[in-house]
Design an enzyme around this catalytic site. Sequence first.
Site, PDB file in Angstrom:
ATOM      1  CE  LYS A 156      -4.186   1.363   2.102  1.00 34.60           C
ATOM      2  NZ  LYS A 156      -3.612   3.408   1.562  1.00 34.60           N
ATOM      3  NE  ARG A 168      -7.218   4.087  -6.817  1.00 35.23           N
ATOM      4  CZ  ARG A 168      -7.977   3.397  -6.562  1.00 35.23           C
ATOM      5  NH1 ARG A 168      -8.974   3.323  -5.277  1.00 35.23           N
ATOM      6  NH2 ARG A 168      -9.332   2.215  -7.115  1.00 35.23           N
ATOM      7  NE  ARG A 225     -10.864   8.512  -2.280  1.00 31.66           N
ATOM      8  CZ  ARG A 225     -10.972   7.467  -1.175  1.00 31.66           C
ATOM      9  NH1 ARG A 225     -10.420   6.893  -0.722  1.00 31.66           N
ATOM     10  NH2 ARG A 225     -12.169   7.576  -0.318  1.00 31.66           N
ATOM     11  CD  GLU A 227      -2.088   6.051  -3.939  1.00 36.23           C
ATOM     12  OE1 GLU A 227      -2.663   5.533  -4.316  1.00 36.23           O
ATOM     13  OE2 GLU A 227      -1.361   6.634  -3.173  1.00 36.23           O
ATOM     14  CG  PHE A 254      -3.471  -0.477  -7.804  1.00 37.25           C
ATOM     15  CD1 PHE A 254      -4.141  -0.291  -8.196  1.00 37.25           C
ATOM     16  CD2 PHE A 254      -1.956   0.578  -7.095  1.00 37.25           C
ATOM     17  CE1 PHE A 254      -5.382   0.468  -7.741  1.00 37.25           C
ATOM     18  CE2 PHE A 254      -3.558   1.722  -6.936  1.00 37.25           C
ATOM     19  CZ  PHE A 254      -5.046   1.536  -7.084  1.00 37.25           C
ATOM     20  NE  ARG A 306     -14.608   3.205   2.253  1.00 34.68           N
ATOM     21  CZ  ARG A 306     -13.977   3.619   1.830  1.00 34.68           C
ATOM     22  NH1 ARG A 306     -12.218   2.804   2.424  1.00 34.68           N
ATOM     23  NH2 ARG A 306     -13.376   4.826   1.789  1.00 34.68           N
ATOM     24  CE  LYS A 319      -7.824   1.731   4.840  1.00 34.63           C
ATOM     25  NZ  LYS A 319      -8.036   3.526   4.569  1.00 34.63           N
TER      26      LYS A 319
HETATM   27  P1  ATP Z   1      -6.328   6.124   3.331  1.00 38.85           P
HETATM   28  O1  ATP Z   1      -6.636   6.691   4.357  1.00 38.85           O
HETATM   29  O2  ATP Z   1      -5.749   4.862   4.007  1.00 38.85           O
HETATM   30  O3  ATP Z   1      -5.308   6.052   2.233  1.00 38.85           O
HETATM   31  P2  ATP Z   1      -8.178   5.868   1.812  1.00 38.85           P
HETATM   32  O4  ATP Z   1      -9.451   6.484   2.146  1.00 38.85           O
HETATM   33  O5  ATP Z   1      -7.659   7.004   1.007  1.00 38.85           O
HETATM   34  O6  ATP Z   1      -7.475   5.475   3.210  1.00 38.85           O
HETATM   35  P3  ATP Z   1      -8.921   3.652   1.456  1.00 38.85           P
HETATM   36  O7  ATP Z   1     -10.040   2.657   0.101  1.00 38.85           O
HETATM   37  O8  ATP Z   1      -8.726   3.205   2.530  1.00 38.85           O
HETATM   38  O9  ATP Z   1      -8.915   4.673   0.794  1.00 38.85           O
HETATM   39  O10 ATP Z   1      -7.342   2.495   0.240  1.00 38.85           O
HETATM   40  C1  ATP Z   1      -7.409   2.858  -1.041  1.00 38.85           C
HETATM   41  C2  ATP Z   1      -6.672   3.608  -1.099  1.00 38.85           C
HETATM   42  O11 ATP Z   1      -5.181   3.154  -1.197  1.00 38.85           O
HETATM   43  C3  ATP Z   1      -6.484   3.786  -2.934  1.00 38.85           C
HETATM   44  O12 ATP Z   1      -7.385   4.793  -2.826  1.00 38.85           O
HETATM   45  C4  ATP Z   1      -5.358   3.763  -3.255  1.00 38.85           C
HETATM   46  O13 ATP Z   1      -5.153   5.680  -3.139  1.00 38.85           O
HETATM   47  C5  ATP Z   1      -4.393   3.365  -1.834  1.00 38.85           C
HETATM   48  N1  ATP Z   1      -3.435   2.462  -2.736  1.00 38.85           N
HETATM   49  C6  ATP Z   1      -2.566   2.083  -2.487  1.00 38.85           C
HETATM   50  N2  ATP Z   1      -1.613   0.975  -3.111  1.00 38.85           N
HETATM   51  C7  ATP Z   1      -2.774   0.445  -2.878  1.00 38.85           C
HETATM   52  C8  ATP Z   1      -2.454  -0.598  -3.906  1.00 38.85           C
HETATM   53  N3  ATP Z   1      -1.759  -1.079  -4.334  1.00 38.85           N
HETATM   54  N4  ATP Z   1      -3.817  -0.824  -4.546  1.00 38.85           N
HETATM   55  C9  ATP Z   1      -4.779  -0.203  -4.377  1.00 38.85           C
HETATM   56  N5  ATP Z   1      -5.125   1.012  -3.572  1.00 38.85           N
HETATM   57  C10 ATP Z   1      -3.854   1.775  -3.049  1.00 38.85           C
END
Ligand code: ATP
Length: 588
Positions: free
Chosen positions: A249, A254, A269, A299, A339, A414, A420
């Site tokens: 991660k 994004r 995003r 990312e 990814f 989601r 994660k």
């Molecule tokens: P966080 O605040 O933990 O970054 P978030 O609320 O932005 O989370 P989540 O759905 O919790 O979003 O986590 C997905 C996010 O993680 C994705 O939107 C992307 O930006 C990031 N990401 C990083 N590495 C990866 C990966 N290998 N595959 C998918 N998403 C990834």
Amino acid sequence: MKFSDLATFFEKLEKTASRLSLIDILSDLFKQTDKEEIDKIIYLLQGRIAPFFAPVEIGMADKTIADAIARAFDETREDVLKQYSKMGDIGLVAQQLSNKQQATSNKISVEGVFEILRKIADTKGAGTVEKRIVFLSDLLRKVDPVSAKHLVRVPLGKTRLGIGDPTVLDGLALAILGDRSKRKLLEKAYNETSDLGLIGATLLKEGLEKVQKLTVTVGRPIRSELCERLPNPLKVFEKMGDEIHATPKYDGFRVQIHKNGEDITMFSRNLENMSHMFPELIEGARKQIKAKTAILDTEALAYQPDSEEFLPFQETTKRRRKHDIDEVAKTLPLKAFVFDILYVDGKSLIDTPLHERVKILEKILHKGDILLPAPGQILTDPKDLQIMLDDSISKGLEGVVVKRIDSLYEAGGRNFNWVKLKRHSAGELHDTIDCVILGYIWGKGKRTAFGAGALLVGVYDSEKDEFVTVSKIGTGLTDDEWRSIKLKTKNLVRTTKPARTNSLIAPSVWVEPSIVIEVLADEITRSPLHTAGKNGIKDQRSKIKDQNEQGYALRFPRLVNFRDKDKKAEDATTVEELIKMFEQQGKQ
Ligand code: ATP
């Protein structure tokens, strides 16, 4: 429809806080809307003249709008700006001055106004500012005072109507399909096209069946699939099956990369077009994507391949800017870890299982030093997943994203197809919570100098499209952070509760939901003071009926970061997520 009739609807919407009433008003509006103008009306409702993702900007900020108002109503710019700083809303200034002039004309149509706003946006070259002022001031003279108020708010993208995308969908469902619960039938199209105007127009012109056939296209962002949370590798295998796909991660932002020949477009995003910000990624995409058309999910972050050093999010985020782009691109070049692939050579891949998408991605992505494939592994043993998690964390990454290998790409979803796993330390939740600032409570003493003593913050109830409170945050903010919060919320402060805010606590002033902050807390607790989850989604652990009278609250919350650059208020943590995090507490 005449623009003045639309402005009357805007006026009603602005004065309404109840969501059900907002939906009723929208439904009345859509019933009276012609099929040729529905898309335009939907964009105007959002303070836009195109979908959010289109890089169409009217290009007039406060001062040029003040010039146009001054010109229209024979005032000086200074007077207009003085009144603006007194009233805090350029719309009210326009309305008042228009009233004074007794401008009563109301013949111009929505299409007429829209066309002129488009012309303003399209104006380029020498004398642009002056031409734009002339267009807008002429238009202001052609409309009545209420129309003037709502018209000048459009270029600023601040309609003050309190309507989120789900509410527009509800309004369409009620008006055209007869029941707001039929919003569900429109959601797939919304998740795959991100274009409410297109959905409205298709619904009116060609019917529901055609809306349900709307799908992914290069150039229109797909709403991102997001992750659920699980506490540890064991739980991952329990929940997701014997075989999982795991990738590191990355802690950047994004970027959805769209390639159409030599044309490269990038979306954040929250569906903003960020193509102009990252010239090096455009270059990389042109060189490395071996397909005519493609959509990649990536990312982006600042990374030094030689030392294998990942720069922290705070560094990477410096690249989200509008000025000196080439300069900063040199000092802080980005890499994009790819990814997923969602589209290739004219074909959508969102209904193709992940393991096949990954294979297609391997073939499509040329070796290079800008787009880097995110190393994915198929794992069958929780121990190996733990090793990968530890390894990622030791490299300075955030953790691991685990995906179900046969899962399709669920745009906007989601769920447990993606999960994660993050690092955490004792006494803290496994994950931070993204909260929206909803108000200030004035403090005593030193803090008052910065205009705040505590922040009232909340999360998003996606079902009801409203913001509900979870905490007050006072301690732990530095004076600089207070200053910065004050600056960011300058034009968002309200004396009455904004629409879509649901709170039992009345702060000293309200803040229009817009600024997202990342908050770390020790625990989620139940509390009757907060409205998150109160009388709403049922807490499954609760055996006691009265528990649903209680909301959810954060214990020992502290600010970690501002997320306002990459998250809209609606991208904050949702009530459902919060309840799931509550249920997972203590299960580590
Ligand atoms: P966080 O605040 O933990 O970054 P978030 O609320 O932005 O989370 P989540 O759905 O919790 O979003 O986590 C997905 C996010 O993680 C994705 O939107 C992307 O930006 C990031 N990401 C990083 N590495 C990866 C990966 N290998 N595959 C998918 N998403 C990834």
